[in-house]
Scaffold this active site. Structure first.
Site, PDB file in Angstrom:
ATOM      1  N   HIS A 199     -37.068  22.005  14.223  1.00 57.97           N
ATOM      2  CA  HIS A 199     -35.716  22.055  14.771  1.00 57.97           C
ATOM      3  C   HIS A 199     -35.714  23.015  15.962  1.00 57.97           C
ATOM      4  O   HIS A 199     -36.092  24.184  15.834  1.00 57.97           O
ATOM      5  CB  HIS A 199     -34.734  22.571  13.719  1.00 57.97           C
ATOM      6  CG  HIS A 199     -34.490  21.616  12.580  1.00 57.97           C
ATOM      7  ND1 HIS A 199     -34.982  20.334  12.534  1.00 57.97           N
ATOM      8  CD2 HIS A 199     -33.764  21.771  11.430  1.00 57.97           C
ATOM      9  CE1 HIS A 199     -34.582  19.744  11.416  1.00 57.97           C
ATOM     10  NE2 HIS A 199     -33.851  20.585  10.732  1.00 57.97           N
ATOM     11  N   CYS A 258     -32.113  24.090   6.697  1.00 56.96           N
ATOM     12  CA  CYS A 258     -33.222  24.144   7.648  1.00 56.96           C
ATOM     13  C   CYS A 258     -32.761  24.480   9.067  1.00 56.96           C
ATOM     14  O   CYS A 258     -33.538  24.970   9.883  1.00 56.96           O
ATOM     15  CB  CYS A 258     -33.991  22.840   7.632  1.00 56.96           C
ATOM     16  SG  CYS A 258     -32.974  21.375   7.836  1.00 56.96           S
ATOM     17  N   THR A 264     -40.883  14.242  -5.667  1.00 56.83           N
ATOM     18  CA  THR A 264     -41.381  13.119  -4.864  1.00 56.83           C
ATOM     19  C   THR A 264     -40.816  13.088  -3.441  1.00 56.83           C
ATOM     20  O   THR A 264     -41.339  12.374  -2.593  1.00 56.83           O
ATOM     21  CB  THR A 264     -41.041  11.776  -5.557  1.00 56.83           C
ATOM     22  OG1 THR A 264     -39.630  11.751  -5.797  1.00 56.83           O
ATOM     23  CG2 THR A 264     -41.787  11.635  -6.870  1.00 56.83           C
TER      24      THR A 264
END
Lengths: 350, 350, 350, 350
Positions: A242, A149, A13
């Site tokens: 990013h 990330c 989720t």
């Protein structure tokens, strides 16, 4: 391939779980067959349990799927895990122990010496660490992870230079998107018109993961890459992508056109194997003097390319440049899916 | 002081001109007596000519003042100049030639070897360059400049360390506010949800100005500081306040508490002279691990303090930290006003 | 007044509680003497328990105060309550029952027929409802409330028109700031570059509260104002300041200059009593065709004035205009503090 | 169709011109064959003349096309015009006079009584106004316009209700994206964290265009629709997508499910003719209580669908709802392209 391979999603989720579902919607090899999330979601249909935050709609098949308990019973053998570190530390070993291939986006086990931290274009050979995992020996299960990330775009940009010229020193300052913090994540009162010069543990992760990713395999061990490195991490009011200002010193002399060629010509196993989620060009150098920018470049290569620009001499080290990558695609969900594809192509999902 | 000293503002309608007017509204020494802007504003009342972009109202006295032609005839002897570089290159010498003290925010003459590039807390002794200016000899006029908005916060943070420990190497990555580009400046379509990794000439200015500012006076010349330096400049969706991620190497060993003490205890001539716009503390170190942030810290010291935080070891150089300063106050209008105050206190406005 | 009156703050760590503390820092009558928040804050010093989100620093005295249990034992007699509705519904009656004057910002009891819903400039006479409260009779305690942040600016703008011309119809569409949702409140992923056309229960509150606020007292009851009304509420990416596009039909004919005069000349009891937090002008009409705007006008009257602009004929009703008010000052903390001041001035805090 | 029809773009470098080029890149009927912009762009290759602001790359064929002078000589017969009103007022008639079909996005001629103001799904029959144009009689040329970006989404939502139930009254408050102001358009200093309650001439355009669009053809004239209407226009910090809070009164009674069905089932000539840019569903009703939102819904129907939500009773009129549409696709470039497609299908481009 007649039937698609069933895949389960742990942490389905959250923002990364959602991206996994989105990326698997039309996947040629895999299909979402099982979803698990926190206890309070259990038993609910996915569309009700998840606060879907993507622009494309929830795939109809997934919308009505019921959230299963987060335990290996009844789960498929292949699990994409997009859990918070604390929960991952508990659940991922349990699934591996039960024989699952756990392809994890969490930081929990990334630095474990038997766990591959993989970017398929960079260190596909690290995959062999799997064979040293006790789970593998016991049940056939194992854990493979993808990096943070903030590390992944940087390492994609560094890899061809490291191979060709050798890295001596790396300094990186990040300007990271809010989606990197999940949902609800960063409060709007904290970031509107603001910069936050701190993301907990992020600088440490960037530094240690970069060294492991660019390290070499020695038998069943990774020898971390030996260059000096320093990272500073900032949060900015960007949704996805990013951006990083990077300076490097190389071991051998390089002309700028050689560096750009090293980026633009870089191809690796995922490209050769034509993995479904592999971008044609893992690294794209953009020529304009004011690029890359998240607004315009974040979706390059369907969000799977690292976009590099502004290569110029550095007054301290040798070169400086900017790198951008999509933090929830290349930096999370897409990284996990590409890892799954590599594992499949290499026979690890039999 | 019975009567206030009349001051003229060249480029009065721009973002920096507006800040000058705002800062002089209740100034104990100076009062705005003359305004000039581009030709199309000439003859209009200020309130009509300027698109006022500040939260405080236009001072009533100024609102009704008429915009004068941008020439020295009729102008007062003290001129705060907030012009674009190309126009400044033409107009500032003309005013100096006519006997005016031109206190400039423009980059046009900053690197001229006879023109002081001043931060009163850092290099007040550079003021003596004035005496070598041909204008000074001819008419008594001269030009004094303040640095680029991206250099000033950095140099404030570096100055006490350079004095006490010696700077060997400086790397800085900026995340700069849109007000630094003037008005209309950055288009909203360019910056909403975005980072722009390029500001024209900004990196060059930061590097050369930092060296000049921290240089030493040798007779009538500045010997630029000798440390290695590299800057990378980015624009972010922040209204006011340039945030910078900085790494440094020092010539002599320093413990973190010594560095923090060097910042927090730093006082210089403006503080001793109690110049009206001088902040009590030119540099403020904030202890919280996620500060400074533009939203919360940009107005510290009425926008005249540089705010530093997050001092920690650097994996490549010695130390890294974050510095924030208000780009249109400390980085532009306030810099010019403080220069004017220093000149007054030193007898250069007689 | 030799000693200041001690005041307690219930819900002291939230956005509104913080504003209350900020507004009371230099208050001539009141001083913060007691703080309570959720259980997990209990016993901690305030500076540690609260994630302070304001630009001014935590008042030093308050920073070190310890969070008390949220119960009336040991609490002062005057309580500013800034609680979520569900908790307020439980706690506010308990404090009133124990004899406290509860000055509440919550919606829990606003529409209770014995509880005054007060804007001191609008309906100070509603204060007499207090005397019908059972708590008042039993222990001397009582509850007074201020309206929702979206209602208060609107009602300030409507009040002089309702008195002078009579309101027949009101339509309002809001564009509300994120601080109205508290902290962490609105996720950045939800609001960056976005509009959310829904705020739970907000339209209902605006409509019913507006009618009660502009209603008349009949004995011990409020007869709600009888005009037709419709509200639509949106969330936008603004930090502070609710902007509203309003259309109205009046019962008697009004010329635009009469309407503007009604706004600009409006003064009421708080101005006559010179209550410390009362703005000199509760309503300010700005002439520029593109104002009011949150960025420039939200702090007018120290955040306590409603700012109105763009009065022009409406093609459906009679007039349309824009109103802006500061949602956490005039719309919350300042509303409560002004209510406290009115109660003091009227002898209700003896 | 063997060869594509050549199309010229007037105002090719602006935000709307760029969208036109983007939408025609893979168009089955049309291809960009000629580009014109302001004088200073003339002779340059398009990629150099335009500051491309879209996420997809400039089509390669177009990138190298040279900007032509903005005059009909050498221009193709079909012209998409995306000019500022003042320039359009001069140039569009000149192209029509020279025999071109001018399909204009400008406001200059929209309200001209012989010029169709077209939304193909709404008033395709207005196309016959063309035959009354003097240019048509003289050279075969003509002008057709599409409405303002704020009117088009509203009118799409109103059209099915007007047909089925009759509109009595319409009130609309807009929250408009910055791309509606072109590029550079809205300055970031004006809109970051702000709402601007004014867009020049926008409310007037919305009101008069809505009446013309929903008007009926009587011989060679349009009888404007007769309902009362009022619009208020605001600018918000959104990139693409105008959101509008709307209230309506209908002439005949309607149940909410009938209204929703009227929207969801609405199909018109573009759908029947399967025009390439016609969305399958011109209007989409979304059920979630907090939608539509620009972030998630603006691209529905490839940016060509109006997205409606939150239908609920209005305390003043009958119903209120929110409508969103993509202002540079459905509200500008896509509107012009769809008009071109309709003209082609109806034989007006022979």
């Amino acid at each position: 391939m007649d039937r698609k391979i069933p895949v389960g999603i742990l942490g389905a989720t959250g923002v990364v779980g959602q991206r996994c579902i989105q990326m698997l919607e039309h996947h040629p090899w895999f299909e979402v067959a099982w979803l698990a999330a926190s206890d309070r979601s259990e038993g609910k249909p996915y569309a009700e349990a998840a606060r879907w935050r993507l622009k494309t709609a929830i795939p109809a098949r997934v919308a009505s799927m019921q959230i299963s308990p987060a335990s290996p019973e009844g789960a498929p053998k292949i699990i994409l895990a997009a859990l918070d570190a604390a929960i991952a530390a508990e659940l991922e070993p349990r699934f591996a122990d039960a024989g699952c291939a756990v392809i994890s986006n969490s930081s929990a086990l990334r630095m474990n010496e038997n766990v591959p931290l993989l970017i398929p274009e960079v260190n596909a050979d690290h995959i062999r660490l799997i064979d040293g995992q006790s789970w593998r020996k016991k049940s056939g299960g194992y854990v493979v992870t993808n990096p943070n990330c903030s590390a992944i775009g940087l390492v994609l940009a560094l890899a061809p230079l490291h191979r060709r010229f050798g890295l001596d020193t790396v300094m990186a300052v990040t300007m990271q998107a809010v989606s990197g913090a999940g949902y609800p994540g960063v409060a709007s009162l904290d970031i509107l018109g603001n910069v936050i010069p701190f993301i907990r543990n992020e600088e440490e992760k960037m530094e240690e993961e970069t060294h492991k990713l660019l390290g070499s395999v020695n038998g069943s061990k990774i020898i971390p890459a030996g260059f000096a490195m320093s990272a500073q991490c900032n949060r900015v009011a960007v949704e996805d992508g990013h951006t990083e200002s990077v300076s490097i010193r190389l071991k051998s002399k390089a002309r700028p056109e050689e560096i750009i060629a090293a980026w633009n010509s870089y191809r690796a196993e995922p490209q050769e194997l034509k993995l479904p989620s592999a971008p044609e060009r893992p690294i794209v150098y953009v020529d304009a003097n004011d690029r890359p920018q998240p607004r315009f470049d974040v979706d390059m290569g369907a969000g799977m390319s690292a976009v590099v620009g502004r290569l110029r001499p550095c007054g301290v080290l040798d070169w400086k440049f900017t790198v951008l990558s999509h933090n929830t695609i290349r930096g999370a969900a897409g990284a996990a899916v590409l890892n799954a594809e590599l594992l499949k192509a290499k026979g690890y999902l039999e």
